[in-house]
Design a protein around this motif. Structure first.
Motif, mmCIF file in Angstrom:
data_model
loop_
_atom_site.group_PDB
_atom_site.id
_atom_site.type_symbol
_atom_site.label_atom_id
_atom_site.label_comp_id
_atom_site.label_asym_id
_atom_site.label_seq_id
_atom_site.Cartn_x
_atom_site.Cartn_y
_atom_site.Cartn_z
ATOM 1 N N ALA A 8 0.830 -1.205 0.000
ATOM 2 C CA ALA A 8 0.000 0.000 0.000
ATOM 3 C C ALA A 8 0.865 1.256 0.000
ATOM 4 O O ALA A 8 0.556 2.236 -0.686
ATOM 5 N N GLY A 9 1.970 1.234 0.750
ATOM 6 C CA GLY A 9 2.888 2.368 0.757
ATOM 7 C C GLY A 9 3.525 2.589 -0.604
ATOM 8 O O GLY A 9 3.685 3.723 -1.063
ATOM 9 N N PHE A 10 3.888 1.485 -1.257
ATOM 10 C CA PHE A 10 4.454 1.588 -2.608
ATOM 11 C C PHE A 10 3.412 2.134 -3.582
ATOM 12 O O PHE A 10 3.725 2.975 -4.422
ATOM 13 N N LEU A 11 2.170 1.665 -3.470
ATOM 14 C CA LEU A 11 1.113 2.121 -4.363
ATOM 15 C C LEU A 11 0.846 3.615 -4.202
ATOM 16 O O LEU A 11 0.689 4.333 -5.197
ATOM 17 N N VAL A 12 0.818 4.084 -2.971
ATOM 18 C CA VAL A 12 0.632 5.516 -2.726
ATOM 19 C C VAL A 12 1.794 6.296 -3.339
ATOM 20 O O VAL A 12 1.593 7.318 -4.003
ATOM 21 N N GLY A 13 3.018 5.829 -3.136
ATOM 22 C CA GLY A 13 4.183 6.476 -3.732
ATOM 23 C C GLY A 13 4.143 6.445 -5.255
ATOM 24 O O GLY A 13 4.532 7.411 -5.913
ATOM 25 N N PHE A 14 3.673 5.341 -5.808
ATOM 26 C CA PHE A 14 3.575 5.227 -7.258
ATOM 27 C C PHE A 14 2.573 6.236 -7.812
ATOM 28 O O PHE A 14 2.835 6.909 -8.814
ATOM 29 N N ILE A 15 1.432 6.363 -7.155
ATOM 30 C CA ILE A 15 0.409 7.328 -7.592
ATOM 31 C C ILE A 15 0.924 8.755 -7.460
ATOM 32 O O ILE A 15 0.728 9.581 -8.360
ATOM 33 N N LEU A 16 1.603 9.042 -6.362
ATOM 34 C CA LEU A 16 2.204 10.374 -6.205
ATOM 35 C C LEU A 16 3.269 10.619 -7.273
ATOM 36 O O LEU A 16 3.402 11.735 -7.789
ATOM 37 N N GLY A 17 4.029 9.573 -7.620
ATOM 38 C CA GLY A 17 5.021 9.688 -8.687
ATOM 39 C C GLY A 17 4.377 9.982 -10.026
ATOM 40 O O GLY A 17 4.886 10.789 -10.813
ATOM 41 N N VAL A 18 3.257 9.337 -10.309
ATOM 42 C CA VAL A 18 2.529 9.602 -11.558
ATOM 43 C C VAL A 18 2.077 11.060 -11.596
ATOM 44 O O VAL A 18 2.212 11.740 -12.621
ATOM 45 N N ILE A 19 1.565 11.547 -10.476
ATOM 46 C CA ILE A 19 1.115 12.939 -10.418
ATOM 47 C C ILE A 19 2.294 13.887 -10.655
ATOM 48 O O ILE A 19 2.181 14.861 -11.418
ATOM 49 N N LEU A 20 3.441 13.605 -10.041
ATOM 50 C CA LEU A 20 4.621 14.447 -10.255
ATOM 51 C C LEU A 20 5.097 14.389 -11.693
ATOM 52 O O LEU A 20 5.497 15.410 -12.265
ATOM 53 N N ILE A 21 5.070 13.228 -12.303
ATOM 54 C CA ILE A 21 5.496 13.107 -13.703
ATOM 55 C C ILE A 21 4.539 13.870 -14.615
ATOM 56 O O ILE A 21 4.973 14.511 -15.578
ATOM 57 N N ILE A 22 3.256 13.828 -14.319
ATOM 58 C CA ILE A 22 2.291 14.592 -15.122
ATOM 59 C C ILE A 22 2.554 16.090 -14.968
ATOM 60 O O ILE A 22 2.498 16.846 -15.948
ATOM 61 N N ILE A 23 2.851 16.517 -13.758
ATOM 62 C CA ILE A 23 3.148 17.933 -13.533
ATOM 63 C C ILE A 23 4.411 18.347 -14.286
ATOM 64 O O ILE A 23 4.476 19.447 -14.843
ATOM 65 N N MET A 24 5.407 17.477 -14.332
ATOM 66 C CA MET A 24 6.692 17.793 -14.977
ATOM 67 C C MET A 24 6.755 17.354 -16.439
ATOM 68 O O MET A 24 7.836 17.280 -17.008
ATOM 69 N N ARG A 25 5.629 17.080 -17.091
ATOM 70 C CA ARG A 25 5.635 16.511 -18.434
ATOM 71 C C ARG A 25 6.285 17.413 -19.476
ATOM 72 O O ARG A 25 6.781 16.933 -20.474
ATOM 73 N N ARG A 26 6.316 18.715 -19.241
ATOM 74 C CA ARG A 26 6.924 19.596 -20.240
ATOM 75 C C ARG A 26 8.448 19.454 -20.296
ATOM 76 O O ARG A 26 9.067 19.898 -21.242
ATOM 77 N N PHE A 27 9.029 18.803 -19.294
ATOM 78 C CA PHE A 27 10.471 18.595 -19.283
ATOM 79 C C PHE A 27 10.895 17.329 -20.022
ATOM 80 O O PHE A 27 12.080 17.078 -20.183
ATOM 81 N N PHE A 28 9.943 16.512 -20.448
ATOM 82 C CA PHE A 28 10.247 15.280 -21.164
ATOM 83 C C PHE A 28 10.111 15.507 -22.663
ATOM 84 O O PHE A 28 9.211 16.216 -23.115
ATOM 85 N N THR A 29 10.986 14.888 -23.427
ATOM 86 C CA THR A 29 10.949 15.056 -24.882
ATOM 87 C C THR A 29 9.930 14.117 -25.530
ATOM 88 O O THR A 29 9.461 14.389 -26.622
#
Length: 159
Positions: free
Chosen positions: A25-46
């Protein structure tokens, strides 16, 4: 894409260590938070977000399952008819796919669907020769493959 996946897993592991929650459950919460951070930072990816490709793979799988069920029903109808009124045919399917793995995947999906078999791929890999057990209109069969499998494969492979 691989960088984004690894970044997401690393963010999930960092979350687990920061929250001292070493459970699934801790990993899943971290994974979801990671997805949210990656979506926020999507303009930095090519490249596009890996979640779009994952969604495209899920859609391709669902399209294949739908076509598999429909083809099984169609072959069952052909087999259970009292008289064999089949119209088997070979036809050439021109493809716009260019990569070897895309053509292999399309050939496999066509072959795994009951009633159709890819018997040959041209030397330039632009035409697939398909045998269908019962086909009424060749143009309709070509359009069906193009609008289902080929379109979904192109969506999976676009950058």
């Amino acid at each position: 894409m691989a960088f984004q996946v690894m970044l997401n897993f690393i963010l999930a592991l960092v979350w687990m260590f920061l929250s001292s929650n070493f459970t699934a459950a801790g990993f899943l919460v971290g994974f979801i938070l990671g997805v949210i951070l990656i979506i926020i930072m999507r303009r930095f990816f090519t490249t596009r977000l890996y979640l779009a490709r994952v969604w495209a793979i899920i859609k391709l799988t669902l399209i294949f399952l739908k076509e598999l069920i429909l083809a099984n029903i169609q072959v069952l109808k052909v087999v259970l008819r009292p008289e064999l009124d089949m119209q088997p045919a070979f036809f050439a399917y021109p493809t716009v796919l260019t990569r070897d793995w895309e053509i292999t995947l399309l050939s496999s999906l066509i072959t795994l669907t009951p009633g159709t078999v890819v018997v040959h791929v041209s030397d330039d890999a632009k035409v697939l020769y398909v045998h269908a057990i019962d086909i009424g209109d060749v143009d309709e069969a070509i359009a069906a493959i193009r609008d289902s499998f080929e379109k979904a494969i192109l969506e999976v492979s676009k950058s």
